[in-house]
Design a protein around this motif. Structure first.
Motif: not given
Length: 326
Positions: A119, A122, A258, A265, A272, A300-302, A304-305, A308
């Protein structure tokens, strides 16, 4: 975008929960005991240095110590696999460099799926690499190094923190763009490689700035250039490789945090947030600037993108360079 102290303070003023009672209640009392942060390399390398300086401050924000554990081997895979197997309870985290998303393109026997087993929390910081040579090498600039490599009068080896790590790919990109040859010497982390560079056992490295900056300042190794598109404030007189004779050359690395996949969450968010608050401290910002690191501390979502997209980008470079695990 790079984190600024003003941005963090603005976020707090807008209602981001502070550490303490309410935040701890929102995460079920976490953390109630010390936290492990696994660094999958020996002590002394850039990942270890950044993890220690940042996580010490984060632990202060969380009210629990964060213990750095070095688990070296297999270009970071051994330590990463240990975190992938750990309970998803917020007690174990992984600090690793961009090789976290590079190594899957080299190792077909990975014990975990990099994008699924963790997961993202940051991105700590992005960091330039520095082209450094042993003082005995008779070159003072990039042009001189290229000329020496093209002469082929002596064998030249370049070290790295491991097969597929950004310093390794930086060397392969340099060879491609200059039409030169040199032998790659992988190590189990930058720390041992730098020691061999200072001893003259290898001739050069494309090393992450946090692990080489002190040795450069002390005259133990010589810096020729940085690998980023622009010069670095910590070494303003050091040219970029592009401006020193290899137009278009650009490569850098980054360091992230990670947790095992499935970590709640709320815990990821609080970790973070604590990293972002720590990064906003002037003392820590000064330390990172000295190391040549640019703070990021994204959500976290940023992250993750970003991870990737980096997975895809590095994969293309590995394929184009024909790099294979040895």
């Amino acid at each position: 975008m790079p984190l600024t102290r003003r941005a963090v303070l603005a976020g707090l003023a807008a209602g981001v929960p502070l550490v303490g009672g309410p935040a701890r209640a929102a995460t079920g009392g976490w953390p109630a005991r010390p936290i492990r942060c696994v660094v999958p390399y020996p002590p002394g390398g850039p990942t270890d240095i950044l993890a220690r300086v940042v996580m010490q401050r984060v632990g202060q924000r969380l009210g629990q110590p964060i213990v750095i554990e070095n688990r070296a081997g297999a270009s970071g895979v051994i330590g990463s696999a240990e975190v992938a197997r750990a309970p998803a309870d917020g007690q174990t985290f992984l600090a690793n460099a961009s090789i976290q998303v590079i190594i899957p393109h080299l190792n077909r026997q990975m014990p975990f799926d990099t994008l699924a087993a963790f997961a993202p929390v940051t991105n700590f910081a992005r960091v330039p690499l520095m082209l450094v040579v042993t003082p005995d090498l008779p070159v003072r600039d990039v042009a001189g190094l290229i000329a020496l490599l093209r002469e082929g009068a002596r064998p030249i080896s370049y070290g790295s923190s491991g097969i597929g790590a950004a310093p390794h790919l930086a060397g392969e990109l340099f060879k491609q763009m200059t039409g030169t040859e040199m032998t790659h010497a992988p190590y189990r982390g930058s720390g041992p490689a730098i020691q061999d560079l200072m001893a003259g056992n290898i001739q050069l490295m494309f090393d992450s700035m946090p692990s080489s900056a002190a040795a450069v300042r002390e005259g133990q190794i010589r810096a020729l250039a940085v690998t980023t598109a622009e010069r670095i404030p910590a070494f303003p007189d050091l040219p970029t490789i592009a401006e020193a004779g290899v137009p278009g050359y650009e490569i850098a690395t980054w360091y992230g945090l990670w947790a095992p996949a499935g970590t709640p969450a709320a815990i990821l968010g609080r970790m973070q947030q604590s990293v972002a608050e720590a990064m906003a401290l002037p003392a820590l910002q000064a330390t990172l600037e000295t190391l040549g690191a640019v703070p990021v501390a994204d959500a976290p979502e940023d992250f993750a993108r970003f991870a990737r997209s980096e997975y895809d980008r590095w994969g293309r470079l590995v394929r184009d360079a024909g790099i294979e695990a040895q």
